[in-house]
Design an enzyme around this catalytic site. Structure first.
Site, PDB file in Angstrom:
ATOM      1  N   GLU A 181      24.192  49.125  38.020  1.00 20.93           N
ATOM      2  CA  GLU A 181      25.594  49.280  38.411  1.00 20.93           C
ATOM      3  C   GLU A 181      25.836  50.448  39.356  1.00 20.93           C
ATOM      4  O   GLU A 181      26.828  50.460  40.088  1.00 20.93           O
ATOM      5  CB  GLU A 181      26.461  49.437  37.158  1.00 20.93           C
ATOM      6  CG  GLU A 181      27.945  49.284  37.408  1.00 20.93           C
ATOM      7  CD  GLU A 181      28.775  49.369  36.140  1.00 20.93           C
ATOM      8  OE1 GLU A 181      30.009  49.354  36.254  1.00 20.93           O
ATOM      9  OE2 GLU A 181      28.192  49.455  35.038  1.00 20.93           O
TER      10      GLU A 181
ATOM     11  N   ARG B 275      31.969  40.521  40.758  1.00 24.61           N
ATOM     12  CA  ARG B 275      30.764  40.163  40.008  1.00 24.61           C
ATOM     13  C   ARG B 275      30.970  38.891  39.195  1.00 24.61           C
ATOM     14  O   ARG B 275      31.939  38.760  38.459  1.00 24.61           O
ATOM     15  CB  ARG B 275      30.379  41.302  39.061  1.00 24.61           C
ATOM     16  CG  ARG B 275      29.179  40.981  38.175  1.00 24.61           C
ATOM     17  CD  ARG B 275      28.819  42.166  37.300  1.00 24.61           C
ATOM     18  NE  ARG B 275      29.809  42.435  36.284  1.00 24.61           N
ATOM     19  CZ  ARG B 275      29.779  41.924  35.053  1.00 24.61           C
ATOM     20  NH1 ARG B 275      28.832  41.078  34.708  1.00 24.61           N
ATOM     21  NH2 ARG B 275      30.703  42.255  34.176  1.00 24.61           N
TER      22      ARG B 275
ATOM     23  N   SER C  55      19.024  55.533  30.862  1.00 27.58           N
ATOM     24  CA  SER C  55      18.132  54.923  29.873  1.00 27.58           C
ATOM     25  C   SER C  55      18.613  53.555  29.415  1.00 27.58           C
ATOM     26  O   SER C  55      18.352  53.142  28.281  1.00 27.58           O
ATOM     27  CB  SER C  55      17.988  55.843  28.661  1.00 27.58           C
ATOM     28  OG  SER C  55      19.263  56.094  28.067  1.00 27.58           O
TER      29      SER C  55
ATOM     30  N   GLU D 193      30.202  30.650  31.132  1.00 24.38           N
ATOM     31  CA  GLU D 193      31.248  31.644  31.304  1.00 24.38           C
ATOM     32  C   GLU D 193      32.002  31.391  32.594  1.00 24.38           C
ATOM     33  O   GLU D 193      31.602  30.549  33.410  1.00 24.38           O
ATOM     34  CB  GLU D 193      30.641  33.066  31.296  1.00 24.38           C
ATOM     35  CG  GLU D 193      29.988  33.416  29.969  1.00 24.38           C
ATOM     36  CD  GLU D 193      29.413  34.815  29.940  1.00 24.38           C
ATOM     37  OE1 GLU D 193      29.378  35.469  31.001  1.00 24.38           O
ATOM     38  OE2 GLU D 193      29.006  35.270  28.859  1.00 24.38           O
TER      39      GLU D 193
ATOM     40  N   ARG E 234      36.901  36.416  37.024  1.00 16.55           N
ATOM     41  CA  ARG E 234      37.594  37.489  36.313  1.00 16.55           C
ATOM     42  C   ARG E 234      38.752  38.096  37.096  1.00 16.55           C
ATOM     43  O   ARG E 234      39.763  38.476  36.507  1.00 16.55           O
ATOM     44  CB  ARG E 234      36.593  38.603  35.961  1.00 16.55           C
ATOM     45  CG  ARG E 234      35.632  38.201  34.869  1.00 16.55           C
ATOM     46  CD  ARG E 234      34.654  39.310  34.585  1.00 16.55           C
ATOM     47  NE  ARG E 234      33.792  38.964  33.460  1.00 16.55           N
ATOM     48  CZ  ARG E 234      32.833  39.750  32.996  1.00 16.55           C
ATOM     49  NH1 ARG E 234      32.613  40.912  33.580  1.00 16.55           N
ATOM     50  NH2 ARG E 234      32.089  39.370  31.980  1.00 16.55           N
TER      51      ARG E 234
ATOM     52  N   HIS F  68      38.000  43.886  33.392  1.00 18.37           N
ATOM     53  CA  HIS F  68      37.735  42.815  32.442  1.00 18.37           C
ATOM     54  C   HIS F  68      39.079  42.290  31.939  1.00 18.37           C
ATOM     55  O   HIS F  68      39.945  43.067  31.524  1.00 18.37           O
ATOM     56  CB  HIS F  68      36.896  43.315  31.263  1.00 18.37           C
ATOM     57  CG  HIS F  68      36.274  42.219  30.463  1.00 18.37           C
ATOM     58  ND1 HIS F  68      37.011  41.394  29.642  1.00 18.37           N
ATOM     59  CD2 HIS F  68      35.003  41.778  30.369  1.00 18.37           C
ATOM     60  CE1 HIS F  68      36.208  40.514  29.075  1.00 18.37           C
ATOM     61  NE2 HIS F  68      34.976  40.721  29.509  1.00 18.37           N
TER      62      HIS F  68
ATOM     63  N   HIS G  15      36.197  47.720  34.028  1.00 19.18           N
ATOM     64  CA  HIS G  15      35.001  47.220  33.345  1.00 19.18           C
ATOM     65  C   HIS G  15      33.712  47.407  34.133  1.00 19.18           C
ATOM     66  O   HIS G  15      32.671  47.718  33.565  1.00 19.18           O
ATOM     67  CB  HIS G  15      35.205  45.730  33.048  1.00 19.18           C
ATOM     68  CG  HIS G  15      34.064  45.082  32.331  1.00 19.18           C
ATOM     69  ND1 HIS G  15      33.643  45.497  31.086  1.00 19.18           N
ATOM     70  CD2 HIS G  15      33.254  44.037  32.670  1.00 19.18           C
ATOM     71  CE1 HIS G  15      32.634  44.733  30.679  1.00 19.18           C
ATOM     72  NE2 HIS G  15      32.369  43.867  31.632  1.00 19.18           N
TER      73      HIS G  15
END
Length: 535
Positions: A373, A384, A13, A116, A288, A241, A349
């Site tokens: 995902e 990613r 959901s 970012e 990352r 992360h 992450h």
């Protein structure tokens, strides 16, 4: 509560599931299952934003190039182009649903855009530092108001219903007709059936000891699809992360990538010096995987528990204006980010691999789609790019729904499906076994299958997986299912998939770094594991 038959069953959901539901609802009746409450998935916790080409001077080609660069050359370019080119439209759709994206300055751009790590332009549209929550609330409100969408909380998916669960000997064993799910309230198993099923269950980062994800990120959709007959790809690419809060009272609070995009720097606590320029010319704006490995290196080299992320050199009103949620949460914990640095560590992450899908969200199995995902669409490759995750959910949730609608007339009605058989099992009197094994999996995955790997560590992990699988399977065969047992069974499967994928990659690429094969091969290929043997 009775079993449910609908046109389409959506498992999950969050952004992917609700986007699919809203796209289908004008024509079809849809049931959306949530593992806990409707807002409990990962979408609501996404802090940063959504990447899209919205700034003059930015281009689709630039966003594509940034995504491919971050993905270490393993992306499917068709998938990247598909997602990037559909990004502006899905942002408009969210705005129409009432997502209050931060506005740009008067006389300037419509929305405020931030930058970012890994992005060459400011292209991240956001709602302060709580974009995911705003998106979740807007999608959820629209879904709850639609008469053709039935939201069902507290349903823990166990296994996909396939032709094997029909009474007909002529049934196609690969055809998917819905899902068996455990009702948390009653403890009983219910059947949810439909002509099409969409997996939107999220990733598997809770397979690790330290994770930014909610407790429910146990790889359920990946494990169910693999057991049912789907191929799974690139599971070795687990994104850590770089900056999760290190605090004894809080275990999974991440500090958004956008903070480094707005000028925060990483420092050694020992002397306050920056270290990222020693690892990459892009410094804190490196992708990352590079930042996470750099932090891991400094922690191990200096014997630290954490490093510092410092934005206190910026004006206080700038910090509180851009990061109000983080500022308030940390202030409650005694950390004033306008005056002092934040202790951070890397944490699991995002799962870049998953169930193989095409550009319409179709899996290997007829009637089964996947989005977000849980899937491996080819968008992320070996790593990613920041703020491409919600984007993938929105684009592929819509794509899967569009394909179901386009092919609806060819989908036959749901057949008769057998009930879940509990006649030969009993209630468990040793739940401690489940909890112990859960902890053991997460510990050895962190120790042996973490940011830096070796073949010997991976082989140890594979041995542990085999032992636990035997123990858990015996337990599963003799006792009634519980939410914890279901998750443990799925964690065993995804841990096995991750370890076997990592062992098969004889190079270091993107998020997979091994000391035994530190070089990157000239040509990269996806790791594709066949489905589980049919039972």
């Amino acid at each position: 509560m009775a079993d449910v038959d609908a046109d389409v069953i959506i498992i999950g959901s969050g952004a992917a599931g609700l986007t699919a539901a809203l796209t289908l609802a004008p024509r079809l009746k849809v049931v959306v299952l949530a593992k806990s409450n409707i807002s409990s998935g990962s979408t609501a916790w996404a802090q940063g934003g959504i990447a899209a080409v919205l700034e003059p001077g930015d281009t689709f080609e630039s966003h594509i190039d940034d995504t491919m660069t971050a993905g270490a050359g393993l992306n499917n370019r068709d998938a990247v182009e598909f997602v990037v080119e559909n990004a502006p439209a899905v942002i408009e759709r969210l705005a129409d649903l009432g997502v209050p994206f931060n506005p740009g300055e008067a006389g300037g751009e419509r929305w405020h855009l931030t930058q970012e790590g890994g992005h060459s332009h400011r292209r991240i549209v956001h709602v302060d530092d709580a974009t995911g929550m705003a998106v979740q609330q807007a999608l959820e409100a629209a879904a709850a108001a639609h008469p053709n969408i039935h939201l069902v909380p507290d349903m823990v998916a166990i296994d996909l219903i396939t032709g094997r669960h029909q009474d007909s000997p002529a049934a196609d064993p690969r055809r998917v007709w819905g899902v068996y799910a455990c009702d948390r309230e009653t403890g009983h198993v219910r059947r949810f059936t439909g002509r099409a099923t969409v997996l939107a269950t999220g990733g598997a980062s809770r397979a690790y000891l330290y994770s930014t994800n909610t407790r429910g990120s146990t790889g359920d959709g990946i494990a169910m699809a693999w057991r049912a007959g789907c191929r799974v790809s690139n599971m070795e690419f687990n994104q850590f992360h770089p900056t999760c809060l290190y605090h004894p009272e809080v275990k999974n609070f991440l500090i958004t990538e956008a903070m480094r995009g707005e000028g925060a720097v990483l420092k050694r606590p020992t002397d306050g010096s920056r270290f990222m320029p020693d690892f990459d010319p892009r410094g804190e704006l490196a992708p990352r995987d590079i930042v996470a490995r750099a932090i891991d290196h400094e922690i191990k080299r200096l014997g630290l528990d954490f490093v510092h992320l410092d934005i206190s050199h910026k004006p206080a009103d700038f910090i509180t204006g851009h990061f109000p949620t983080i500022h308030k949460r940390l202030l409650d914990l005694g950390i004033d980010i306008t005056r002092e640095p934040i202790p951070v560590v890397p944490a699991a992450h995002y799962t870049c691999g998953g169930v193989l899908i095409d550009l319409a969200g179709r899996t290997d199995l007829p009637g089964l789609y996947a989005a977000g995902e849980v899937s491996q669409s080819g968008l992320h490759g070996a790593n990613r790019l920041a703020s491409n995750s919600l984007l993938e959910c929105l684009v592929f949730g819509q794509a899967a729904a569009a394909d179901i609608l386009a092919n609806w007339s060819g989908l036959e009605p749901t057949p008769s499906i057998r009930e879940w058989d509990e006649s030969r099992v009993t209630d468990s009197d040793e739940e401690v076994v489940v909890h112990h094994n859960w902890r053991e999996i997460r510990r050895f995955m962190w120790d042996y299958v973490g940011i830096v790997r070796t073949t010997k560590r991976l082989e140890r992990a594979l041995h542990r997986v085999a032992l636990l699988r035997s123990e858990v399977q015996e337990y599963y065969s003799n006792f009634r299912v519980t939410p914890d047992l279901i998750e443990l069974r799925n964690l065993i499967d995804v841990a096995d998939l991750i370890v076997r994928s990592a062992l098969s990659r004889k190079e270091s690429r993107g998020l997979h770094y091994t000391l035994d094969y530190p070089e990157t091969l000239a040509r990269g290929e996806d790791t594709i594991l066949p489905p589980a043997p049919a039972k």
